[in-house]
Design a protein around this motif. Sequence first.
Motif, PDB file in Angstrom:
ATOM      1  N   VAL A   1       2.062  -0.050 -18.115  1.00  0.00           N
ATOM      2  CA  VAL A   1       1.644  -0.582 -19.465  1.00  0.00           C
ATOM      3  C   VAL A   1       2.599  -1.930 -19.879  1.00  0.00           C
ATOM      4  N   LEU A   2       1.799  -2.882 -19.929  1.00  0.00           N
ATOM      5  CA  LEU A   2       2.523  -4.121 -20.341  1.00  0.00           C
ATOM      6  C   LEU A   2       2.008  -4.329 -22.013  1.00  0.00           C
ATOM      7  N   SER A   3       2.975  -4.734 -22.903  1.00  0.00           N
ATOM      8  CA  SER A   3       2.694  -5.129 -24.369  1.00  0.00           C
ATOM      9  C   SER A   3       3.242  -6.535 -24.731  1.00  0.00           C
ATOM     10  N   TYR A   4       2.394  -6.977 -25.541  1.00  0.00           N
ATOM     11  CA  TYR A   4       2.798  -8.269 -26.305  1.00  0.00           C
ATOM     12  C   TYR A   4       2.397  -8.697 -27.588  1.00  0.00           C
ATOM     13  N   VAL A   5       2.801  -9.448 -28.262  1.00  0.00           N
ATOM     14  CA  VAL A   5       2.376  -9.829 -29.605  1.00  0.00           C
ATOM     15  C   VAL A   5       2.174 -11.309 -29.659  1.00  0.00           C
ATOM     16  N   ASP A   6       1.152 -11.657 -30.323  1.00  0.00           N
ATOM     17  CA  ASP A   6       0.878 -13.027 -30.565  1.00  0.00           C
ATOM     18  C   ASP A   6       1.995 -13.826 -31.194  1.00  0.00           C
ATOM     19  N   ASP A   7       2.643 -14.770 -30.718  1.00  0.00           N
ATOM     20  CA  ASP A   7       3.831 -15.551 -31.291  1.00  0.00           C
ATOM     21  C   ASP A   7       3.141 -16.919 -31.788  1.00  0.00           C
ATOM     22  N   VAL A   8       3.535 -17.212 -33.155  1.00  0.00           N
ATOM     23  CA  VAL A   8       2.957 -18.241 -33.906  1.00  0.00           C
ATOM     24  C   VAL A   8       4.205 -19.287 -33.752  1.00  0.00           C
ATOM     25  N   LYS A   9       5.012 -19.099 -33.078  1.00  0.00           N
ATOM     26  CA  LYS A   9       6.219 -20.330 -32.960  1.00  0.00           C
ATOM     27  C   LYS A   9       5.826 -21.322 -31.865  1.00  0.00           C
ATOM     28  N   LYS A  10       6.834 -22.326 -31.866  1.00  0.00           N
ATOM     29  CA  LYS A  10       6.446 -23.367 -30.886  1.00  0.00           C
ATOM     30  C   LYS A  10       6.099 -22.840 -29.538  1.00  0.00           C
ATOM     31  N   GLU A  11       6.583 -21.903 -28.898  1.00  0.00           N
ATOM     32  CA  GLU A  11       6.690 -21.407 -27.662  1.00  0.00           C
ATOM     33  C   GLU A  11       5.571 -20.658 -27.486  1.00  0.00           C
ATOM     34  N   ALA A  12       4.607 -20.523 -28.300  1.00  0.00           N
ATOM     35  CA  ALA A  12       3.366 -19.675 -28.230  1.00  0.00           C
ATOM     36  C   ALA A  12       2.669 -19.988 -26.829  1.00  0.00           C
ATOM     37  N   GLU A  13       2.192 -21.328 -26.662  1.00  0.00           N
ATOM     38  CA  GLU A  13       1.457 -21.654 -25.760  1.00  0.00           C
ATOM     39  C   GLU A  13       2.136 -21.512 -24.384  1.00  0.00           C
ATOM     40  N   LEU A  14       3.381 -21.593 -24.316  1.00  0.00           N
ATOM     41  CA  LEU A  14       4.253 -21.582 -23.166  1.00  0.00           C
ATOM     42  C   LEU A  14       4.244 -20.136 -22.738  1.00  0.00           C
ATOM     43  N   LYS A  15       4.391 -19.274 -23.563  1.00  0.00           N
ATOM     44  CA  LYS A  15       4.273 -17.767 -23.457  1.00  0.00           C
ATOM     45  C   LYS A  15       2.905 -17.300 -22.890  1.00  0.00           C
ATOM     46  N   ALA A  16       1.851 -18.002 -23.441  1.00  0.00           N
ATOM     47  CA  ALA A  16       0.626 -17.405 -23.133  1.00  0.00           C
ATOM     48  C   ALA A  16       0.243 -18.001 -21.626  1.00  0.00           C
TER      49      ALA A  16
ATOM     50  N   GLU B   1      -6.402  -4.071 -17.169  1.00  0.00           N
ATOM     51  CA  GLU B   1      -7.660  -3.987 -18.138  1.00  0.00           C
ATOM     52  C   GLU B   1      -6.596  -4.228 -19.370  1.00  0.00           C
ATOM     53  N   VAL B   2      -7.125  -4.972 -20.060  1.00  0.00           N
ATOM     54  CA  VAL B   2      -6.617  -5.664 -21.444  1.00  0.00           C
ATOM     55  C   VAL B   2      -7.265  -4.877 -22.672  1.00  0.00           C
ATOM     56  N   GLU B   3      -6.098  -4.230 -23.410  1.00  0.00           N
ATOM     57  CA  GLU B   3      -6.908  -3.722 -24.738  1.00  0.00           C
ATOM     58  C   GLU B   3      -6.446  -4.923 -25.724  1.00  0.00           C
ATOM     59  N   ASP B   4      -7.563  -5.142 -26.551  1.00  0.00           N
ATOM     60  CA  ASP B   4      -7.408  -6.373 -27.677  1.00  0.00           C
ATOM     61  C   ASP B   4      -6.528  -5.800 -28.772  1.00  0.00           C
ATOM     62  N   LYS B   5      -6.109  -6.649 -29.599  1.00  0.00           N
ATOM     63  CA  LYS B   5      -5.190  -6.152 -30.521  1.00  0.00           C
ATOM     64  C   LYS B   5      -6.050  -5.405 -31.557  1.00  0.00           C
ATOM     65  N   ARG B   6      -7.308  -5.843 -31.755  1.00  0.00           N
ATOM     66  CA  ARG B   6      -8.123  -5.336 -32.889  1.00  0.00           C
ATOM     67  C   ARG B   6      -8.428  -3.827 -32.609  1.00  0.00           C
ATOM     68  N   ASN B   7      -8.135  -3.302 -31.361  1.00  0.00           N
ATOM     69  CA  ASN B   7      -8.146  -1.833 -30.823  1.00  0.00           C
ATOM     70  C   ASN B   7      -6.855  -1.157 -31.096  1.00  0.00           C
ATOM     71  N   SER B   8      -5.618  -1.806 -31.328  1.00  0.00           N
ATOM     72  CA  SER B   8      -4.372  -0.990 -31.701  1.00  0.00           C
ATOM     73  C   SER B   8      -4.227  -0.673 -33.155  1.00  0.00           C
ATOM     74  N   GLU B   9      -3.184   0.100 -33.302  1.00  0.00           N
ATOM     75  CA  GLU B   9      -3.164   0.815 -34.609  1.00  0.00           C
ATOM     76  C   GLU B   9      -2.580  -0.202 -35.651  1.00  0.00           C
ATOM     77  N   ASP B  10      -1.740  -1.203 -35.065  1.00  0.00           N
ATOM     78  CA  ASP B  10      -1.171  -2.080 -35.802  1.00  0.00           C
ATOM     79  C   ASP B  10      -1.639  -3.395 -36.090  1.00  0.00           C
ATOM     80  N   GLY B  11      -2.797  -3.504 -35.377  1.00  0.00           N
ATOM     81  CA  GLY B  11      -3.702  -4.787 -35.240  1.00  0.00           C
ATOM     82  C   GLY B  11      -2.891  -5.916 -34.905  1.00  0.00           C
ATOM     83  N   ARG B  12      -1.975  -5.744 -34.062  1.00  0.00           N
ATOM     84  CA  ARG B  12      -1.091  -6.944 -33.866  1.00  0.00           C
ATOM     85  C   ARG B  12      -0.831  -6.736 -32.281  1.00  0.00           C
ATOM     86  N   THR B  13      -0.772  -5.908 -31.712  1.00  0.00           N
ATOM     87  CA  THR B  13      -0.274  -5.759 -30.123  1.00  0.00           C
ATOM     88  C   THR B  13      -1.582  -5.731 -29.092  1.00  0.00           C
TER      89      THR B  13
END
Length: 901
Positions: free
Chosen positions: A71-86, A104-116
């Motif tokens: 399993v890999l996990s990540y959180v949306d980054d709002v900083k300058k490097e967000a596009e590079l990381k994506a 298979e990707v689980e959307d952040k809306r399905n996670s308990e914290d709503g971010r991951t």
Amino acid sequence: MTSIRLVSVVFLSNSSINSANMAGFPNFLLIVSQSAKRFNLFLRRRLMFKKDEQSKDSIFFRDGVRQIDFVLSYVDDVKKEAELKAERRKEFEQNLRKTGLELEVEDKRNSEDGRTYFVKIHAPWEVLVTYAEVLGIKMPIKESDIPPAENIPFSYMLGPLKLPKNVRHPRPEYFTAQFTRHRQELFLIEDESSFFPSSSRNRIVYYILSRCPFGIEDGKKKFGIERLLTSNTYSSAYPLHDGQYWKPSEPPNPVNERYILCQNWARFSYFYKEQPLDLIRNYFGEKIAMYFVFLGFYTEMLSFAAIVGLACFIYGLLSMDGNSNSTEICDPTIGGQIIMCPLCDQVCDYWRLNTTCLASKISHLFDNESTVFFAIFMGIWVTLFLEFWKQRQARMEYEWDLVDFEEEQQQLQLRPEFEAMCKHRKMNAVTKEMEPYMPLWSRLPWYFLSGATVTLWMALVIACMVAVIVYRLSVFATFASFMESEASFKHVKSFLTPQITTSLTGSCLNFIVILILNFFYEKISAWITKMEIPRTYQEYESSLTLKMFLFQFVNFYSSCFYVAFFKGKFVGYPGKYTYLFNVWRSEECDPGGCLIELTTQLTIIMTGKQIFGNVKEAIYPMVLNWWRRRKARTNSEKLYSRWEQDHDLETFGSLGLFYEYLETVIQFGFVTLFVASFPLAPLLALLNNIIEIRVDAWKLTTQYRRPVAAKAHSIGVWQDILYGMAVLSVATNAFIVAFTSDIIPRLVYYYAYSTDATEPMKGYVNDSLSTFLIADFPNHTAPSGKRDFVTCRYRDYRYPPDHDQKYFHNMQYWHVLAAKMTFIIVMEHVAFLVKFLLAWMIPDVPKDVLDRIKREKLMTIKILHDFELNKLKENLRINSSELAKQVLIQENKAQLAKSTV
């Protein structure tokens, strides 16, 4: 039901609005709107969990068929490097799919914290068989026909210590061979989904992840999950535990080995049980399992040393009252009449020898005839431990198919960081292929910085030790004058002397300094090792091991070495004392010797380190996991998915096992290097290790993410370190008995200077003290005031003031020194002779294991030969039948042509 609740909320809000004051209507409407949104969010999540109730603890994709291997996990980054990381993630995941992995990707809306976001990875059969061949993984080809080893005599008495057979040996024994995808028919493949154990699956996936590229940046090819984790492109990467640790899995999930381990291994009530080593190996991999084999075997061997050490301590306890040395010191007519010289200048006063009565009795507990026996016994014990460990290690290598395992398969692989940093390439002389190369001159500055840093920190340890010595010297005088002036301390003087008080506070202060220095050095050494850019994982671990062990050796043992070999050895004598920095007078030992202070120092540091280590290992991950669950707005692991539960656990890390080994080796040093001064050290280590095994098992199964499985056929460089410490321990214990203990001076007096045939040790205390004329004290050192006595006594062998060579060493001093040196030489030679004889007599690999290895190799070759022969026959049969068909067709064609003509 949901619609009814929503309608009731709307109705309630409308009725409330009608009854509300129109002036507060906007605020009220806002509150109601926010409450409705929160309630709707709660309902949506609750419905989602109800919808996925059957799969929330599943380790499969949504289809319920494909198993999640990583399993890999990540959180949306709002900083300058967000596009590079994506962009990196997109490229990386595309390349993973190209290798054959399924995502298979689980959307952040399905996670308990709503971010991951969670990216679940599955390795299909074709990927597994390809990389199993690349990694040389051994798989079963036939059930073993070698009978199990014969039980040792009286093994039935060990029944309460045994685990159930299905836990000890969850799978039958097999003959194995390196997997080859072109020979799949050879292997016992009953079910492709369960053929490769989960530990092998996550090892294969991690191998792919660590080498998968994610783009070209700054003209360099970037690859590897570790670089993506370092740059926070992904927040974590981990294999899944196979279920909850408090309950067994339900179908269709496979057998929950985590639950079995937790029930039979991680429970503190099972402290007396054996470990399920095969199950640990199957679940966590051979590298972690080998650590627990070593820790378990070390604990078993400690039990013998602990019994002998406890017997020596009991002997000292029983013989304490009959000890002539302490009897004379405590006697008011002997020790009470002996006036001792001041222990510091000016402030300290003269004192009577019987004030150290209690200290002399306690000293006898550890400084008696059994001390020599125990020192020799431990020299033999450490040799037996290391030799039998080699046999145990060889047995585990055979049982776990590691006999032909080569470190090149894993430890000697190039680190992705090294490959990424290399700008040069050169031809490998062996493989004749171009490979990354970093010239020495580019790494040389970091080597110099590394060496300078280690030297600086070891010097800092020595400086801190000197500071503690200065503390003891300066505070001793304060304690002495304070306790003399305060009448309230009159009743505690008998057991709380200035020497004991200073020793205890100094040892505690030294332990606190050790912990502080160790905390900061761990961070610095890991950073410097990374900056050296080691080529392989083996080089990285070796470099870090050298740095950490050298520092911790100096950090934990320097104060013990000082008390054992330097304190009280260069004091001088009254009127001509030696001074530290020309200010502080050198420390003196108690009239009974420095052994009791060495015992105190060793007890505080060893016990404190073990308690602190166990508390830290148990509480630290538990608190962190609780905080993560709190941040995720839930305190129950029953509410969210399997991958989210593991995501909120603490990471074991690539160096987790390194620090476990380091802790055990440092403890081994306490048990062996200074054990002559403290026979209870093996008992303390035994009790600690019994707890340590269960604490480590508990945190691995419940508090940590599942580590990536790795292979190892030994404990690596730690074995060489143990051998070095074993050799050093012979010398240190010989010197402790000779120079720190009071055994040798007593023996010299017994055989050479005693004048009482009925009580040979009578008069020893008076004989071991020299006489000093008070009038010979320099003015700046003598206590003020007149005395009704003209001489005082001090611990040494010197001529009296009325002798022609007054205050020079007498002949008895040289006799004692010669006896000490003779004892050291004899003890070292005897210990080393026994050590080499035992090493020669005990084979590294047991004979039954050698026979089993030969039998398995023979059977494997035979099975492979029969398989290839049958395959060849089948091919020949197919070819001959095809040839016959072709001949028959040609004959028919010829006959047809003739009939046509």
